[in-house]
Design a protein around this motif. Structure first.
Motif, PDB file in Angstrom:
ATOM      1  N   VAL A  63     -42.760 -53.888 -37.223  1.00  0.00           N
ATOM      2  CA  VAL A  63     -42.141 -52.890 -38.094  1.00  0.00           C
ATOM      3  C   VAL A  63     -41.417 -51.857 -37.233  1.00  0.00           C
ATOM      4  N   SER A  64     -40.500 -51.123 -37.843  1.00  0.00           N
ATOM      5  CA  SER A  64     -39.796 -50.048 -37.135  1.00  0.00           C
ATOM      6  C   SER A  64     -39.616 -48.853 -38.082  1.00  0.00           C
ATOM      7  N   PRO A  65     -40.690 -48.076 -38.269  1.00  0.00           N
ATOM      8  CA  PRO A  65     -40.581 -46.910 -39.153  1.00  0.00           C
ATOM      9  C   PRO A  65     -39.673 -45.838 -38.550  1.00  0.00           C
ATOM     10  N   ASP A  66     -39.044 -45.044 -39.400  1.00  0.00           N
ATOM     11  CA  ASP A  66     -38.161 -43.968 -38.939  1.00  0.00           C
ATOM     12  C   ASP A  66     -38.916 -42.958 -38.076  1.00  0.00           C
ATOM     13  N   ASN A  67     -40.087 -42.575 -38.519  1.00  0.00           N
ATOM     14  CA  ASN A  67     -40.898 -41.612 -37.780  1.00  0.00           C
ATOM     15  C   ASN A  67     -42.154 -42.337 -37.294  1.00  0.00           C
ATOM     16  N   GLU A  68     -42.044 -42.911 -36.112  1.00  0.00           N
ATOM     17  CA  GLU A  68     -43.126 -43.733 -35.559  1.00  0.00           C
ATOM     18  C   GLU A  68     -44.430 -42.941 -35.422  1.00  0.00           C
ATOM     19  N   GLU A  69     -44.348 -41.739 -34.902  1.00  0.00           N
ATOM     20  CA  GLU A  69     -45.554 -40.935 -34.675  1.00  0.00           C
ATOM     21  C   GLU A  69     -46.282 -40.632 -35.981  1.00  0.00           C
ATOM     22  N   LYS A  70     -45.546 -40.211 -36.989  1.00  0.00           N
ATOM     23  CA  LYS A  70     -46.154 -39.908 -38.294  1.00  0.00           C
ATOM     24  C   LYS A  70     -46.754 -41.172 -38.905  1.00  0.00           C
ATOM     25  N   PHE A  71     -46.052 -42.294 -38.795  1.00  0.00           N
ATOM     26  CA  PHE A  71     -46.511 -43.578 -39.320  1.00  0.00           C
ATOM     27  C   PHE A  71     -47.861 -43.956 -38.692  1.00  0.00           C
ATOM     28  N   VAL A  72     -47.930 -43.918 -37.361  1.00  0.00           N
ATOM     29  CA  VAL A  72     -49.160 -44.285 -36.651  1.00  0.00           C
ATOM     30  C   VAL A  72     -50.279 -43.298 -36.965  1.00  0.00           C
ATOM     31  N   ASN A  73     -49.958 -42.006 -36.989  1.00  0.00           N
ATOM     32  CA  ASN A  73     -50.978 -40.995 -37.293  1.00  0.00           C
ATOM     33  C   ASN A  73     -51.549 -41.158 -38.703  1.00  0.00           C
ATOM     34  N   THR A  74     -50.705 -41.498 -39.655  1.00  0.00           N
ATOM     35  CA  THR A  74     -51.165 -41.692 -41.030  1.00  0.00           C
ATOM     36  C   THR A  74     -52.098 -42.897 -41.115  1.00  0.00           C
ATOM     37  N   LEU A  75     -51.713 -44.003 -40.475  1.00  0.00           N
ATOM     38  CA  LEU A  75     -52.577 -45.194 -40.474  1.00  0.00           C
ATOM     39  C   LEU A  75     -53.893 -44.904 -39.764  1.00  0.00           C
ATOM     40  N   SER A  76     -53.826 -44.206 -38.631  1.00  0.00           N
ATOM     41  CA  SER A  76     -55.031 -43.895 -37.856  1.00  0.00           C
ATOM     42  C   SER A  76     -55.965 -42.930 -38.591  1.00  0.00           C
ATOM     43  N   ALA A  77     -55.409 -42.059 -39.407  1.00  0.00           N
ATOM     44  CA  ALA A  77     -56.242 -41.150 -40.195  1.00  0.00           C
ATOM     45  C   ALA A  77     -57.062 -41.924 -41.225  1.00  0.00           C
ATOM     46  N   ILE A  78     -56.495 -43.000 -41.750  1.00  0.00           N
ATOM     47  CA  ILE A  78     -57.197 -43.831 -42.725  1.00  0.00           C
ATOM     48  C   ILE A  78     -58.175 -44.764 -42.017  1.00  0.00           C
ATOM     49  N   ASN A  79     -57.761 -45.329 -40.880  1.00  0.00           N
ATOM     50  CA  ASN A  79     -58.605 -46.245 -40.106  1.00  0.00           C
ATOM     51  C   ASN A  79     -58.635 -45.772 -38.648  1.00  0.00           C
ATOM     52  N   PRO A  80     -59.613 -44.926 -38.308  1.00  0.00           N
ATOM     53  CA  PRO A  80     -59.672 -44.400 -36.935  1.00  0.00           C
ATOM     54  C   PRO A  80     -60.012 -45.461 -35.882  1.00  0.00           C
ATOM     55  N   ASN A  81     -60.351 -46.666 -36.291  1.00  0.00           N
ATOM     56  CA  ASN A  81     -60.668 -47.739 -35.346  1.00  0.00           C
ATOM     57  C   ASN A  81     -59.431 -48.482 -34.835  1.00  0.00           C
ATOM     58  N   ILE A  82     -58.263 -48.101 -35.301  1.00  0.00           N
ATOM     59  CA  ILE A  82     -57.033 -48.752 -34.840  1.00  0.00           C
ATOM     60  C   ILE A  82     -56.793 -48.404 -33.377  1.00  0.00           C
ATOM     61  N   GLU A  83     -56.572 -49.431 -32.580  1.00  0.00           N
ATOM     62  CA  GLU A  83     -56.235 -49.236 -31.169  1.00  0.00           C
ATOM     63  C   GLU A  83     -54.719 -49.114 -31.076  1.00  0.00           C
ATOM     64  N   TYR A  84     -54.241 -48.011 -30.491  1.00  0.00           N
ATOM     65  CA  TYR A  84     -52.792 -47.775 -30.391  1.00  0.00           C
ATOM     66  C   TYR A  84     -52.361 -47.697 -28.954  1.00  0.00           C
ATOM     67  N   ARG A  85     -51.330 -48.476 -28.623  1.00  0.00           N
ATOM     68  CA  ARG A  85     -50.701 -48.412 -27.300  1.00  0.00           C
ATOM     69  C   ARG A  85     -49.232 -48.125 -27.511  1.00  0.00           C
ATOM     70  N   GLY A  86     -48.816 -46.941 -27.157  1.00  0.00           N
ATOM     71  CA  GLY A  86     -47.439 -46.525 -27.391  1.00  0.00           C
ATOM     72  C   GLY A  86     -46.722 -46.199 -26.100  1.00  0.00           C
ATOM     73  N   GLU A  87     -46.492 -47.198 -25.274  1.00  0.00           N
ATOM     74  CA  GLU A  87     -45.815 -46.975 -24.002  1.00  0.00           C
ATOM     75  C   GLU A  87     -44.448 -46.356 -24.235  1.00  0.00           C
ATOM     76  N   ARG A  88     -44.300 -45.105 -23.892  1.00  0.00           N
ATOM     77  CA  ARG A  88     -43.045 -44.389 -24.112  1.00  0.00           C
ATOM     78  C   ARG A  88     -41.977 -44.788 -23.105  1.00  0.00           C
ATOM     79  N   GLY A  89     -42.351 -45.431 -22.040  1.00  0.00           N
ATOM     80  CA  GLY A  89     -41.378 -45.799 -21.030  1.00  0.00           C
ATOM     81  C   GLY A  89     -40.522 -46.987 -21.401  1.00  0.00           C
ATOM     82  N   LEU A  90     -40.682 -47.502 -22.590  1.00  0.00           N
ATOM     83  CA  LEU A  90     -39.899 -48.676 -23.003  1.00  0.00           C
ATOM     84  C   LEU A  90     -38.457 -48.312 -23.212  1.00  0.00           C
TER      85      LEU A  90
END
Length: 90
Positions: A63-90
């Motif tokens: 997926v490619s949401p417009d606001n990646e940070e908000k998207f991930v934060n919203t999902l993580s708030a619902i399921n705190p067990n989500i493992e997130y790797r967001g390499e910014r150097g891409l």
């Protein structure tokens, strides 16, 4: 593409297809860099840098949401067990 998060589900809607994933089934979210991904209808992304969401045992989509940070934060708030790797150097 439209991404809707409600009732503990992530709904992904395009003009050709749509799907729904239970947020509690999401295991990992990883930021990746790929132009074309030919994974039999799993690419719901329109950009070069996208998120790979792994859910259930080994199913995944892109997926490619417009606001990646908000998207991930919203999902993580619902399921705190989500493992997130967001390499910014891409």
């Amino acid at each position: 593409m439209t991404y809707i998060i409600e009732d503990k589900e992530l709904r992904i809607i395009t003009s050709l297809k749509s799907m729904s994933i239970k947020i509690n089934n999401i295991k990992k979210i990883k930021r990746v860099k790929e132009f074309l991904i030919s994974h039999k209808g799993r690419d719901f992304s329109a950009s070069y840098i996208k998120l790979r969401i792994t859910y259930d045992r080994s199913s995944y989509i892109y997926v490619s949401p417009d606001n990646e940070e908000k998207f991930v934060n919203t999902l993580s708030a619902i399921n705190p067990n989500i493992e997130y790797r967001g390499e910014r150097g891409l």
